[in-house]
Design a protein around this motif. Structure first.
Motif, PDB file in Angstrom:
ATOM      1  N   GLY A 125      -7.188   2.549   9.249  1.00  0.00           N
ATOM      2  CA  GLY A 125      -8.511   2.083   9.622  1.00  0.00           C
ATOM      3  C   GLY A 125      -8.527   1.469  11.001  1.00  0.00           C
ATOM      4  N   HIS A 126      -9.529   0.635  11.213  1.00  0.00           N
ATOM      5  CA  HIS A 126      -9.680  -0.054  12.498  1.00  0.00           C
ATOM      6  C   HIS A 126     -10.273  -1.434  12.215  1.00  0.00           C
ATOM      7  N   ALA A 127     -10.623  -2.169  13.265  1.00  0.00           N
ATOM      8  CA  ALA A 127     -11.044  -3.566  13.121  1.00  0.00           C
ATOM      9  C   ALA A 127     -12.183  -3.763  12.119  1.00  0.00           C
ATOM     10  N   GLN A 128     -13.094  -2.814  12.035  1.00  0.00           N
ATOM     11  CA  GLN A 128     -14.276  -3.007  11.204  1.00  0.00           C
ATOM     12  C   GLN A 128     -14.307  -2.216   9.896  1.00  0.00           C
ATOM     13  N   ALA A 129     -13.303  -1.373   9.647  1.00  0.00           N
ATOM     14  CA  ALA A 129     -13.292  -0.613   8.390  1.00  0.00           C
ATOM     15  C   ALA A 129     -11.877  -0.132   8.076  1.00  0.00           C
ATOM     16  N   VAL A 130     -11.525  -0.159   6.803  1.00  0.00           N
ATOM     17  CA  VAL A 130     -10.210   0.326   6.373  1.00  0.00           C
ATOM     18  C   VAL A 130     -10.351   1.087   5.057  1.00  0.00           C
ATOM     19  N   GLY A 131      -9.339   1.890   4.793  1.00  0.00           N
ATOM     20  CA  GLY A 131      -9.204   2.557   3.512  1.00  0.00           C
ATOM     21  C   GLY A 131      -7.772   2.360   3.053  1.00  0.00           C
ATOM     22  N   LEU A 132      -7.553   2.268   1.746  1.00  0.00           N
ATOM     23  CA  LEU A 132      -6.192   2.052   1.261  1.00  0.00           C
ATOM     24  C   LEU A 132      -6.022   2.550  -0.159  1.00  0.00           C
ATOM     25  N   THR A 133      -4.777   2.811  -0.492  1.00  0.00           N
ATOM     26  CA  THR A 133      -4.373   3.198  -1.841  1.00  0.00           C
ATOM     27  C   THR A 133      -3.188   2.325  -2.209  1.00  0.00           C
ATOM     28  N   MET A 134      -3.236   1.738  -3.399  1.00  0.00           N
ATOM     29  CA  MET A 134      -2.128   0.880  -3.822  1.00  0.00           C
ATOM     30  C   MET A 134      -1.912   0.990  -5.335  1.00  0.00           C
ATOM     31  N   PRO A 135      -0.699   0.700  -5.796  1.00  0.00           N
ATOM     32  CA  PRO A 135      -0.456   0.702  -7.234  1.00  0.00           C
ATOM     33  C   PRO A 135      -1.292  -0.384  -7.913  1.00  0.00           C
ATOM     34  N   VAL A 136      -1.880  -0.057  -9.043  1.00  0.00           N
ATOM     35  CA  VAL A 136      -2.710  -1.006  -9.774  1.00  0.00           C
ATOM     36  C   VAL A 136      -1.935  -2.301 -10.051  1.00  0.00           C
ATOM     37  N   GLY A 137      -0.672  -2.192 -10.332  1.00  0.00           N
ATOM     38  CA  GLY A 137       0.155  -3.362 -10.628  1.00  0.00           C
ATOM     39  C   GLY A 137       0.342  -4.317  -9.462  1.00  0.00           C
ATOM     40  N   GLN A 138      -0.020  -3.900  -8.267  1.00  0.00           N
ATOM     41  CA  GLN A 138       0.131  -4.747  -7.075  1.00  0.00           C
ATOM     42  C   GLN A 138      -1.145  -5.522  -6.735  1.00  0.00           C
ATOM     43  N   ILE A 139      -2.250  -5.196  -7.370  1.00  0.00           N
ATOM     44  CA  ILE A 139      -3.540  -5.771  -6.977  1.00  0.00           C
ATOM     45  C   ILE A 139      -3.547  -7.292  -7.056  1.00  0.00           C
ATOM     46  N   GLU A 140      -3.090  -7.848  -8.153  1.00  0.00           N
ATOM     47  CA  GLU A 140      -3.144  -9.308  -8.316  1.00  0.00           C
ATOM     48  C   GLU A 140      -2.307 -10.028  -7.263  1.00  0.00           C
ATOM     49  N   ALA A 141      -1.097  -9.573  -7.012  1.00  0.00           N
ATOM     50  CA  ALA A 141      -0.234 -10.216  -6.011  1.00  0.00           C
ATOM     51  C   ALA A 141      -0.823 -10.070  -4.616  1.00  0.00           C
ATOM     52  N   PHE A 142      -1.342  -8.881  -4.313  1.00  0.00           N
ATOM     53  CA  PHE A 142      -1.973  -8.666  -3.008  1.00  0.00           C
ATOM     54  C   PHE A 142      -3.179  -9.591  -2.843  1.00  0.00           C
ATOM     55  N   PHE A 158       0.797  -1.218   0.000  1.00  0.00           N
ATOM     56  CA  PHE A 158       0.000   0.000   0.000  1.00  0.00           C
ATOM     57  C   PHE A 158       0.834   1.275   0.000  1.00  0.00           C
ATOM     58  N   LYS A 159       0.350   2.279  -0.720  1.00  0.00           N
ATOM     59  CA  LYS A 159       0.926   3.622  -0.641  1.00  0.00           C
ATOM     60  C   LYS A 159       0.376   4.315   0.603  1.00  0.00           C
ATOM     61  N   ARG A 160      -0.917   4.086   0.875  1.00  0.00           N
ATOM     62  CA  ARG A 160      -1.592   4.622   2.068  1.00  0.00           C
ATOM     63  C   ARG A 160      -2.492   3.529   2.615  1.00  0.00           C
TER      64      ARG A 160
END
Length: 75
Positions: free
Chosen positions: A32-49, A27-29
């Motif tokens: 969150g907490h136990a019940q909700a999160v927000g994130l930003t990641m490079p599109v190229g990382q989605i499949e591996a993640f 993730f770039k960013r």
């Protein structure tokens, strides 16, 4: 921009923030907490993640809770 932005809501019995913290390197960013999160990641990382996250949650048995309500006697 090549970035994917997303948010997720958790379910009872599964700490989403704790689980995703293990993958912070994707993730770039992230926050969150136990019940909700927000994130930003490079599109190229989605499949591996997605592959690594799926392997993690595959090991969890999440119990679904059902609410039972009694309205009255059956006739």
């Amino acid at each position: 921009s090549g970035l994917a932005v997303g948010a997720s809501r958790g379910i009872a019995g599964f700490d989403l923030a704790e689980a995703l913290d293990r993958f912070r390197g994707f993730f770039k960013r992230f926050g969150g907490h136990a019940q909700a999160v927000g994130l930003t990641m490079p599109v190229g990382q989605i499949e591996a993640f997605a592959k690594e996250f799926a392997a993690l949650v595959e090991g969890f048995k999440l119990e679904r809770h059902r609410e039972t309500r009694e309205d009255g006697a059956l006739v």
